[in-house]
Design a protein around this motif. Structure first.
Motif, PDB file in Angstrom:
ATOM      1  N   ALA A 141       0.752  -1.163   0.000  1.00  0.00           N
ATOM      2  CA  ALA A 141       0.179  -0.069  -0.104  1.00  0.00           C
ATOM      3  C   ALA A 141       0.916   1.042  -0.018  1.00  0.00           C
ATOM      4  O   ALA A 141       0.575   2.278  -0.742  1.00  0.00           O
ATOM      5  CB  ALA A 141      -0.888   0.093   1.399  1.00  0.00           C
ATOM      6  N   ALA A 142       1.954   1.211   0.810  1.00  0.00           N
ATOM      7  CA  ALA A 142       2.851   2.437   1.064  1.00  0.00           C
ATOM      8  C   ALA A 142       3.412   2.554  -0.444  1.00  0.00           C
ATOM      9  O   ALA A 142       3.834   3.816  -1.028  1.00  0.00           O
ATOM     10  CB  ALA A 142       3.768   2.220   2.000  1.00  0.00           C
ATOM     11  N   GLY A 143       3.685   1.485  -1.057  1.00  0.00           N
ATOM     12  CA  GLY A 143       4.494   1.840  -2.421  1.00  0.00           C
ATOM     13  C   GLY A 143       3.626   2.303  -3.601  1.00  0.00           C
ATOM     14  O   GLY A 143       4.096   3.211  -4.324  1.00  0.00           O
ATOM     15  N   PHE A 144       2.252   1.827  -3.286  1.00  0.00           N
ATOM     16  CA  PHE A 144       1.333   2.393  -4.327  1.00  0.00           C
ATOM     17  C   PHE A 144       1.243   3.777  -4.155  1.00  0.00           C
ATOM     18  O   PHE A 144       1.036   4.787  -4.959  1.00  0.00           O
ATOM     19  CB  PHE A 144      -0.003   1.761  -4.326  1.00  0.00           C
ATOM     20  N   ALA A 145       0.870   4.102  -2.758  1.00  0.00           N
ATOM     21  CA  ALA A 145       0.920   5.497  -2.301  1.00  0.00           C
ATOM     22  C   ALA A 145       2.042   6.470  -2.843  1.00  0.00           C
ATOM     23  O   ALA A 145       2.004   7.859  -3.012  1.00  0.00           O
ATOM     24  CB  ALA A 145       0.651   5.865  -0.741  1.00  0.00           C
ATOM     25  N   ALA A 146       3.212   5.942  -2.585  1.00  0.00           N
ATOM     26  CA  ALA A 146       4.529   6.874  -2.902  1.00  0.00           C
ATOM     27  C   ALA A 146       4.498   7.102  -4.631  1.00  0.00           C
ATOM     28  O   ALA A 146       4.974   8.248  -4.886  1.00  0.00           O
ATOM     29  CB  ALA A 146       5.622   5.867  -2.528  1.00  0.00           C
ATOM     30  N   VAL A 147       4.233   6.062  -5.286  1.00  0.00           N
ATOM     31  CA  VAL A 147       4.133   6.157  -6.663  1.00  0.00           C
ATOM     32  C   VAL A 147       2.995   7.206  -6.969  1.00  0.00           C
ATOM     33  O   VAL A 147       3.471   8.157  -7.902  1.00  0.00           O
ATOM     34  CB  VAL A 147       3.818   4.807  -7.536  1.00  0.00           C
ATOM     35  N   ALA A 148       2.067   7.218  -6.487  1.00  0.00           N
ATOM     36  CA  ALA A 148       0.911   8.102  -6.741  1.00  0.00           C
ATOM     37  C   ALA A 148       1.302   9.553  -6.262  1.00  0.00           C
ATOM     38  O   ALA A 148       0.873  10.524  -7.202  1.00  0.00           O
ATOM     39  CB  ALA A 148      -0.386   7.742  -5.997  1.00  0.00           C
ATOM     40  N   ALA A 149       1.989   9.707  -5.241  1.00  0.00           N
ATOM     41  CA  ALA A 149       2.553  11.020  -4.785  1.00  0.00           C
ATOM     42  C   ALA A 149       3.471  11.650  -5.784  1.00  0.00           C
ATOM     43  O   ALA A 149       3.175  13.006  -6.001  1.00  0.00           O
ATOM     44  CB  ALA A 149       2.962  10.719  -3.449  1.00  0.00           C
ATOM     45  N   VAL A 150       4.576  10.775  -6.418  1.00  0.00           N
ATOM     46  CA  VAL A 150       5.283  11.355  -7.504  1.00  0.00           C
ATOM     47  C   VAL A 150       4.339  11.777  -8.606  1.00  0.00           C
ATOM     48  O   VAL A 150       4.757  12.859  -9.031  1.00  0.00           O
ATOM     49  CB  VAL A 150       6.186  10.184  -7.704  1.00  0.00           C
ATOM     50  N   GLY A 151       3.372  11.014  -8.930  1.00  0.00           N
ATOM     51  CA  GLY A 151       2.706  11.299 -10.025  1.00  0.00           C
ATOM     52  C   GLY A 151       1.890  12.665  -9.802  1.00  0.00           C
ATOM     53  O   GLY A 151       2.154  13.248 -10.620  1.00  0.00           O
ATOM     54  N   TRP A 152       1.262  12.624  -8.675  1.00  0.00           N
ATOM     55  CA  TRP A 152       0.351  13.968  -8.434  1.00  0.00           C
ATOM     56  C   TRP A 152       1.304  14.893  -8.342  1.00  0.00           C
ATOM     57  O   TRP A 152       0.995  16.334  -8.514  1.00  0.00           O
ATOM     58  CB  TRP A 152      -0.296  13.779  -7.420  1.00  0.00           C
ATOM     59  N   PHE A 153       2.453  15.059  -7.962  1.00  0.00           N
ATOM     60  CA  PHE A 153       3.469  16.148  -7.615  1.00  0.00           C
ATOM     61  C   PHE A 153       3.850  16.608  -9.164  1.00  0.00           C
ATOM     62  O   PHE A 153       3.938  17.661  -9.347  1.00  0.00           O
ATOM     63  CB  PHE A 153       4.889  15.762  -7.052  1.00  0.00           C
ATOM     64  N   VAL A 154       3.935  15.581 -10.117  1.00  0.00           N
ATOM     65  CA  VAL A 154       4.405  15.997 -11.564  1.00  0.00           C
ATOM     66  C   VAL A 154       3.408  16.639 -11.935  1.00  0.00           C
ATOM     67  O   VAL A 154       3.242  17.715 -12.863  1.00  0.00           O
ATOM     68  CB  VAL A 154       4.695  14.755 -12.270  1.00  0.00           C
ATOM     69  N   ILE A 155       1.987  15.984 -11.974  1.00  0.00           N
ATOM     70  CA  ILE A 155       0.685  16.739 -12.381  1.00  0.00           C
ATOM     71  C   ILE A 155       0.486  18.086 -11.784  1.00  0.00           C
ATOM     72  O   ILE A 155       0.265  19.102 -12.701  1.00  0.00           O
ATOM     73  CB  ILE A 155      -0.296  15.888 -12.252  1.00  0.00           C
ATOM     74  N   THR A 156       0.652  18.456 -10.380  1.00  0.00           N
ATOM     75  CA  THR A 156       0.621  19.531 -10.076  1.00  0.00           C
ATOM     76  C   THR A 156       1.660  20.708 -10.451  1.00  0.00           C
ATOM     77  O   THR A 156       1.277  21.596 -10.746  1.00  0.00           O
ATOM     78  CB  THR A 156       0.933  19.519  -8.201  1.00  0.00           C
ATOM     79  N   GLY A 157       2.836  20.179 -10.391  1.00  0.00           N
ATOM     80  CA  GLY A 157       4.138  21.194 -11.320  1.00  0.00           C
ATOM     81  C   GLY A 157       3.423  21.428 -12.510  1.00  0.00           C
ATOM     82  O   GLY A 157       3.515  22.665 -13.162  1.00  0.00           O
ATOM     83  N   LEU A 158       2.964  20.432 -13.594  1.00  0.00           N
ATOM     84  CA  LEU A 158       2.474  20.915 -14.694  1.00  0.00           C
ATOM     85  C   LEU A 158       1.352  21.798 -14.675  1.00  0.00           C
ATOM     86  O   LEU A 158       0.961  22.716 -15.684  1.00  0.00           O
ATOM     87  CB  LEU A 158       2.027  19.704 -15.507  1.00  0.00           C
ATOM     88  N   SER A 159       0.123  21.660 -13.873  1.00  0.00           N
ATOM     89  CA  SER A 159      -0.926  22.500 -13.641  1.00  0.00           C
ATOM     90  C   SER A 159      -0.224  23.904 -13.375  1.00  0.00           C
ATOM     91  O   SER A 159      -0.909  24.772 -13.896  1.00  0.00           O
ATOM     92  CB  SER A 159      -1.720  21.860 -12.604  1.00  0.00           C
TER      93      SER A 159
END
Length: 208
Positions: free
Chosen positions: A74-92
């Motif tokens: 679960a923590a692995g999935f959350a970490a991957v998602a966090a990185v993804g949303w960080f990238v998306i937030t930066g692009l936004s």
């Protein structure tokens, strides 16, 4: 205090902050749906889910002692998602600043980040929710609230698959996400809040 301990203490607050960001996200969706005005809701949605992933990671120390394998997944999935949303937030942010085109028109990096972050987030919520049902540290309400965000995403995807996507649906689903995260933060805070002062033991009673 360890890094994990710091995250654990801030988990409830992270969900409350995520819920507040998602409230703004839902309001802007409503403005766009009912008033026909464009708004930068794509900035607040990704930021809200990014903070929510921090909240999920804060649940890991409680879960890992009783369900170590599932908690690590679960923590692995959350970490991957966090990185993804960080990238998306930066692009936004760059989109709002006019540096890059909207995410839906962006290059393969933006599209890939959205797909990876969304899938990893759904798996993270489901994994943490199942793990919460299997331990005594959280109430059943926490497990149900953790399952709610992917359930809302499931409704959204089902609506898109059958072609039923009225303008108001995005506002309703966004509002649901906001309320779930606020409820999750409030529930976690209530569960970790001391219920009262301990009764004094006989040896602690003073005799004058």
């Amino acid at each position: 205090m360890t890094w994990w301990g710091s995250l654990e203490r801030r988990s409830a607050t992270a969900f409350l902050v995520a819920g507040a960001l998602l409230v703004v996200f839902a309001v802007l969706l409503g403005v766009e749906a009912f008033m026909g005005r464009s708004a930068p809701e794509d900035l607040f949605g990704p930021a809200g889910f990014l903070v929510a992933m921090v909240g999920l990671l804060g649940l890991y120390p409680t879960l890992v002692d009783q369900t170590p394998k599932l908690a690590r997944v679960a923590a692995g999935f959350a970490a991957v998602a966090a990185v993804g949303w960080f990238v998306i937030t930066g692009l936004s942010i760059t989109e709002v600043a006019g540096i890059l085109p909207p995410l839906e028109d962006a290059d393969v990096v933006g599209i890939t980040a959205i797909l990876v972050a969304g899938l990893a987030m759904v798996l993270a919520y489901v994994s943490f929710g199942v793990a919460s049902f299997r331990l005594e540290g959280h109430s059943r309400a926490v497990g149900l609230l953790l399952i709610a965000p992917p359930a809302i995403f499931g409704v959204m995807l089902t609506g898109g698959a059958v072609g039923y996507t009225p303008a108001w649906s995005a506002f309703v689903l966004g509002s649901g996400q906001a309320l779930v995260h606020l409820a999750l933060g409030a529930t976690l805070r209530a569960e970790t809040k001391p219920t009262g002062l301990a009764e004094p033991t006989p040896t602690e009673v003073r005799h004058d």
